[in-house]
Design an enzyme around this catalytic site. Structure first.
Site, mmCIF file in Angstrom:
data_model
loop_
_atom_site.group_PDB
_atom_site.id
_atom_site.type_symbol
_atom_site.label_atom_id
_atom_site.label_comp_id
_atom_site.label_asym_id
_atom_site.label_seq_id
_atom_site.Cartn_x
_atom_site.Cartn_y
_atom_site.Cartn_z
ATOM 1 N N ARG A 123 24.219 29.147 -30.001
ATOM 2 C CA ARG A 123 25.215 29.048 -31.065
ATOM 3 C C ARG A 123 24.535 29.201 -32.426
ATOM 4 O O ARG A 123 25.054 29.862 -33.311
ATOM 5 C CB ARG A 123 25.909 27.686 -30.974
ATOM 6 C CG ARG A 123 27.203 27.607 -31.728
ATOM 7 C CD ARG A 123 28.157 26.624 -31.112
ATOM 8 N NE ARG A 123 27.871 25.245 -31.505
ATOM 9 C CZ ARG A 123 28.547 24.201 -31.056
ATOM 10 N NH1 ARG A 123 29.519 24.361 -30.185
ATOM 11 N NH2 ARG A 123 28.257 22.990 -31.451
ATOM 12 N N ARG A 131 36.297 8.553 -29.664
ATOM 13 C CA ARG A 131 34.850 8.717 -29.513
ATOM 14 C C ARG A 131 34.190 7.399 -29.109
ATOM 15 O O ARG A 131 33.000 7.380 -28.814
ATOM 16 C CB ARG A 131 34.352 9.118 -30.869
ATOM 17 C CG ARG A 131 33.253 10.123 -31.094
ATOM 18 C CD ARG A 131 33.299 11.435 -30.463
ATOM 19 N NE ARG A 131 32.319 12.327 -31.053
ATOM 20 C CZ ARG A 131 32.596 13.470 -31.649
ATOM 21 N NH1 ARG A 131 33.831 13.895 -31.714
ATOM 22 N NH2 ARG A 131 31.628 14.197 -32.148
ATOM 23 N N ARG A 134 23.082 13.170 -31.074
ATOM 24 C CA ARG A 134 24.513 13.197 -30.738
ATOM 25 C C ARG A 134 24.725 12.924 -29.249
ATOM 26 O O ARG A 134 25.697 12.297 -28.855
ATOM 27 C CB ARG A 134 25.120 14.543 -31.140
ATOM 28 C CG ARG A 134 25.070 14.772 -32.654
ATOM 29 C CD ARG A 134 25.510 16.166 -33.005
ATOM 30 N NE ARG A 134 26.945 16.258 -33.070
ATOM 31 C CZ ARG A 134 27.654 17.335 -32.790
ATOM 32 N NH1 ARG A 134 27.056 18.434 -32.410
ATOM 33 N NH2 ARG A 134 28.948 17.338 -32.879
ATOM 34 N N LYS A 167 34.698 21.949 -25.622
ATOM 35 C CA LYS A 167 36.013 21.339 -25.900
ATOM 36 C C LYS A 167 36.818 22.153 -26.903
ATOM 37 O O LYS A 167 37.987 22.425 -26.686
ATOM 38 C CB LYS A 167 35.858 19.931 -26.514
ATOM 39 C CG LYS A 167 35.239 18.890 -25.635
ATOM 40 C CD LYS A 167 35.382 17.494 -26.262
ATOM 41 C CE LYS A 167 34.677 17.315 -27.595
ATOM 42 N NZ LYS A 167 33.218 17.425 -27.534
ATOM 43 N N ARG A 184 26.171 25.085 -38.799
ATOM 44 C CA ARG A 184 26.560 23.699 -39.073
ATOM 45 C C ARG A 184 25.294 22.863 -39.244
ATOM 46 O O ARG A 184 24.352 22.994 -38.481
ATOM 47 C CB ARG A 184 27.379 23.159 -37.901
ATOM 48 C CG ARG A 184 28.840 23.518 -37.978
ATOM 49 C CD ARG A 184 29.578 23.184 -36.712
ATOM 50 N NE ARG A 184 29.419 21.796 -36.290
ATOM 51 C CZ ARG A 184 30.103 21.257 -35.285
ATOM 52 N NH1 ARG A 184 30.990 21.983 -34.615
ATOM 53 N NH2 ARG A 184 29.920 20.006 -34.941
HETATM 54 P P1 AMP Z 1 32.587 17.225 -33.620
HETATM 55 O O1 AMP Z 1 32.914 18.473 -34.334
HETATM 56 O O2 AMP Z 1 33.746 16.659 -32.846
HETATM 57 O O3 AMP Z 1 31.360 17.337 -32.772
HETATM 58 O O4 AMP Z 1 32.267 16.125 -34.738
HETATM 59 C C1 AMP Z 1 31.223 16.292 -35.655
HETATM 60 C C2 AMP Z 1 30.830 14.943 -36.228
HETATM 61 O O5 AMP Z 1 31.942 14.332 -36.899
HETATM 62 C C3 AMP Z 1 30.392 13.897 -35.204
HETATM 63 O O6 AMP Z 1 29.033 14.023 -34.849
HETATM 64 C C4 AMP Z 1 30.663 12.603 -35.960
HETATM 65 O O7 AMP Z 1 29.690 12.342 -36.949
HETATM 66 C C5 AMP Z 1 31.962 12.928 -36.688
HETATM 67 N N1 AMP Z 1 33.154 12.595 -35.857
HETATM 68 C C6 AMP Z 1 34.067 13.467 -35.334
HETATM 69 N N2 AMP Z 1 35.020 12.825 -34.657
HETATM 70 C C7 AMP Z 1 34.717 11.510 -34.744
HETATM 71 C C8 AMP Z 1 35.317 10.327 -34.230
HETATM 72 N N3 AMP Z 1 36.428 10.366 -33.468
HETATM 73 N N4 AMP Z 1 34.711 9.141 -34.513
HETATM 74 C C9 AMP Z 1 33.606 9.074 -35.271
HETATM 75 N N5 AMP Z 1 32.980 10.139 -35.766
HETATM 76 C C10 AMP Z 1 33.527 11.360 -35.520
#
Ligand code: AMP
Length: 194
Positions: A130, A91, A151, A16, A140
């Protein structure tokens, strides 16, 4: 394309962020990654960041209220006027419902929802790659197999149910996220047009 508002959906590690970045450049849309915003808050040591850190590291989700408030404020910034790509938000179904209400209050709507579909086994391969490519110190904390498992569990239980929500509205487009990166970009351009 002006004023387009697009949502990117798909599992963690599904591409994404990379694809959103490419479309941002091509169409002048602003990529809004809630994950990046949260990581910036963690790095800055804000109150929110301190609270969110453990949640993010565990692979669980930050609360809907916090996320909806965060994205609502961000969308009001002038750099979002040309249009946005939401990457990592919504999400959960409540986030998707809150987004609809929020956008209609702002006189806006979602134009397209794109699912980058990638099966779980491929994601494990990608996350290993990665992690090995990220330099020492740049990995990360949520980029490991154990957290990916968590996740993905969260994705299937809480995020994937959003897809039929947008499907019913006739907004959903599915793209095969296992295609080579350039082919995925071409598919996306085909959906979004000129
Ligand atoms: P991402 O980089 O989008 O994979 O987000 C990393 C982490 O941030 C996720 O595993 C969640 O813990 C938190 N996170 C990101 N976006 C959201 C969202 N829209 N709602 C809740 N938690 C989020």
């Amino acid at each position: 394309m002006k004023g387009k508002r697009v949502i990117f959906m798909g599992p963690p590690g599904g591409g994404k962020g990379t694809q959103a970045q490419r479309l941002e450049d091509k169409y002048g849309l602003k990529q809004l990654s809630t994950g990046d915003m949260l990581r910036a808050a963690v790095a800055a040591g804000t109150e929110l960041g301190n609270k969110a850190k453990a949640i993010i590291d565990s692979g669980a989700l930050v609360s809907d209220d916090i996320m909806v408030g965060m994205i609502s404020e961000r969308i009001d910034q002038p750099d979002c006027e040309p249009g946005i790509i939401l990457d990592g938000f919504p999400r959960t179904v409540p986030q998707a419902e809150a987004l609809d209400v929020m956008l209609s209050e702002k006189g806006m709507k979602i134009d397209a929802v794109i699912e980058l579909r990638v099966e779980d086994s491929i994601l494990y391969d990608r996350i290993r790659k990665r992690a090995s490519e990220a330099g020492e110190g740049n990995i990360r904390a949520d980029d490991n197999e154990e957290t990916l498992r968590k996740r993905l569990e969260v994705y299937h239980a809480q995020t994937a149910p959003i897809l039929p929500y947008y499907g019913q509205k006739g907004l959903l487009h599915v793209v095969d996220g296992t295609l080579p990166m350039d082919a995925v970009t071409r598919e996306l351009e085909g959906i979004l047009g000129e």
